[in-house]
Design an enzyme around this catalytic site. Structure first.
Site, PDB file in Angstrom:
ATOM      1  N   HIS A 141      29.423  61.211  57.575  1.00 52.74           N
ATOM      2  CA  HIS A 141      29.022  60.428  56.403  1.00 52.74           C
ATOM      3  C   HIS A 141      29.473  61.184  55.157  1.00 52.74           C
ATOM      4  CE1 HIS A 141      26.670  57.612  54.050  1.00 52.74           C
ATOM      5  NE2 HIS A 141      26.203  58.637  53.360  1.00 52.74           N
ATOM      6  N   MET A 151      32.089  50.471  61.246  1.00 53.89           N
ATOM      7  CA  MET A 151      31.273  49.799  60.235  1.00 53.89           C
ATOM      8  C   MET A 151      30.280  48.795  60.835  1.00 53.89           C
ATOM      9  SD  MET A 151      32.226  51.445  57.674  1.00 53.89           S
ATOM     10  CE  MET A 151      31.530  50.562  56.285  1.00 53.89           C
TER      11      MET A 151
HETATM   12  C1  GRF Z   1      34.870  58.119  55.895  1.00 53.61           C
HETATM   13  O1  GRF Z   1      34.660  58.355  54.533  1.00 53.61           O
HETATM   14  C2  GRF Z   1      33.634  58.442  56.667  1.00 53.61           C
HETATM   15  O2  GRF Z   1      32.875  59.468  56.113  1.00 53.61           O
HETATM   16  C3  GRF Z   1      32.856  57.145  56.603  1.00 53.61           C
HETATM   17  O3  GRF Z   1      33.828  56.136  56.651  1.00 53.61           O
HETATM   18  C4  GRF Z   1      35.067  56.637  56.186  1.00 53.61           C
HETATM   19  C5  GRF Z   1      36.061  56.418  57.286  1.00 53.61           C
HETATM   20  O4  GRF Z   1      37.368  56.767  56.900  1.00 53.61           O
HETATM   21  N1  GRF Z   1      31.901  57.080  57.671  1.00 53.61           N
HETATM   22  P1  GRF Z   1      38.490  56.871  58.009  1.00 53.61           P
HETATM   23  O5  GRF Z   1      38.559  55.517  58.697  1.00 53.61           O
HETATM   24  O6  GRF Z   1      38.117  57.965  58.954  1.00 53.61           O
HETATM   25  O7  GRF Z   1      39.757  57.163  57.264  1.00 53.61           O
END
Ligand code: GRF
Length: 214
Positions: free
Chosen positions: A108, A89
């Site tokens: 994404h 993030m």
């Molecule tokens: C997922 O929905 C991905 O597409 C987005 O962030 C979320 C991450 O989920 N980029 P996780 O940490 O892989 O469970």
């Protein structure tokens, strides 16, 4: 192919890749998992799989470039050729994106180029679109842009809320992310302009997954 996975949270996509790596026939291996958040659940999952983890708190760094440089050092120290963003993030600097150009991928939860950014599930429902999905793409500096490697589509049902839709999409994320990493590790993926061609790959049964054959 040695892969670095960058995480900030839950780590379910990272887990899907780790699970795929457990098969000795899978052509990639996660050599390091890097988190910018101490105590992120993804770190424990990686440790349970016996993978090296590194926490680099972004708040300890004066600017984005210095933080990113530290991340690059860890990736290179682990000998990785591919960087996989899995719920990471933080926006990455132009310098980082250029350094790892065509070796840096992201997932994404929308059918890009629609619905870039955050809160995509809420926004898809509010917009009344009938299909959602997910996209694995090479990363360019502008957020949620870059050559698309694979997409999977899912229907949006009348009773859906953001959580039910997110769960349906996430299931497909866990299908196409390990698949895209596999294709790259097998050397099947070629970037041609802003499009990606995948040679000789086969999509799995039971998912609406699409890619462009070379
Ligand atoms: C997922 O929905 C991905 O597409 C987005 O962030 C979320 C991450 O989920 N980029 P996780 O940490 O892989 O469970």
């Amino acid at each position: 192919m040695k892969v670095a996975v960058l995480v900030s949270g839950r780590g379910s996509n990272m887990q899907a890749i780790l699970d795929a790596c457990a098969d000795s026939a899978y052509p990639a291996e996660v050599a390091v998992v890097i988190s910018n958040i101490a105590g992120a659940p993804a770190l424990e999952r990686a440790e349970n799989a016996g993978v090296k983890t590194v926490t680099i708190p972004h708040k300890d760094y004066p600017d984005r470039e210095t933080f990113d440089q530290r991340v690059t050092e860890e990736i290179e120290a682990a000998g990785c050729e591919l960087v996989v963003l899995a719920g990471f993030m933080r926006l990455l600097s132009e310098q980082f994106c250029e350094h790892w150009r065509d070796r840096l991928i992201n997932i994404h939860p929308s059918l890009l180029p629609s619905f870039k950014g955050l809160d995509v599930h809420e926004r898809m429902i509010a917009a009344g679109v009938r299909f959602g999905g997910c996209t694995v793409h090479y990363v360019r500096h502008e957020m949620d842009t870059g050559p698309i490697i694979a997409q999977a589509a899912v229907p949006i049902h009348p009773g859906d809320d953001a959580d039910t839709l997110a769960a349906r999409i996430l299931e497909q994320e866990h299908v196409i992310y390990p698949l895209a990493v596999k294709w790259i590790a097998e050397g099947r993926v070629r970037i041609s302009g802003e499009a990606v061609k995948v040679s000789g790959a086969r999509a799995p049964v039971g998912a609406l997954v699409n890619y462009q054959d070379a």
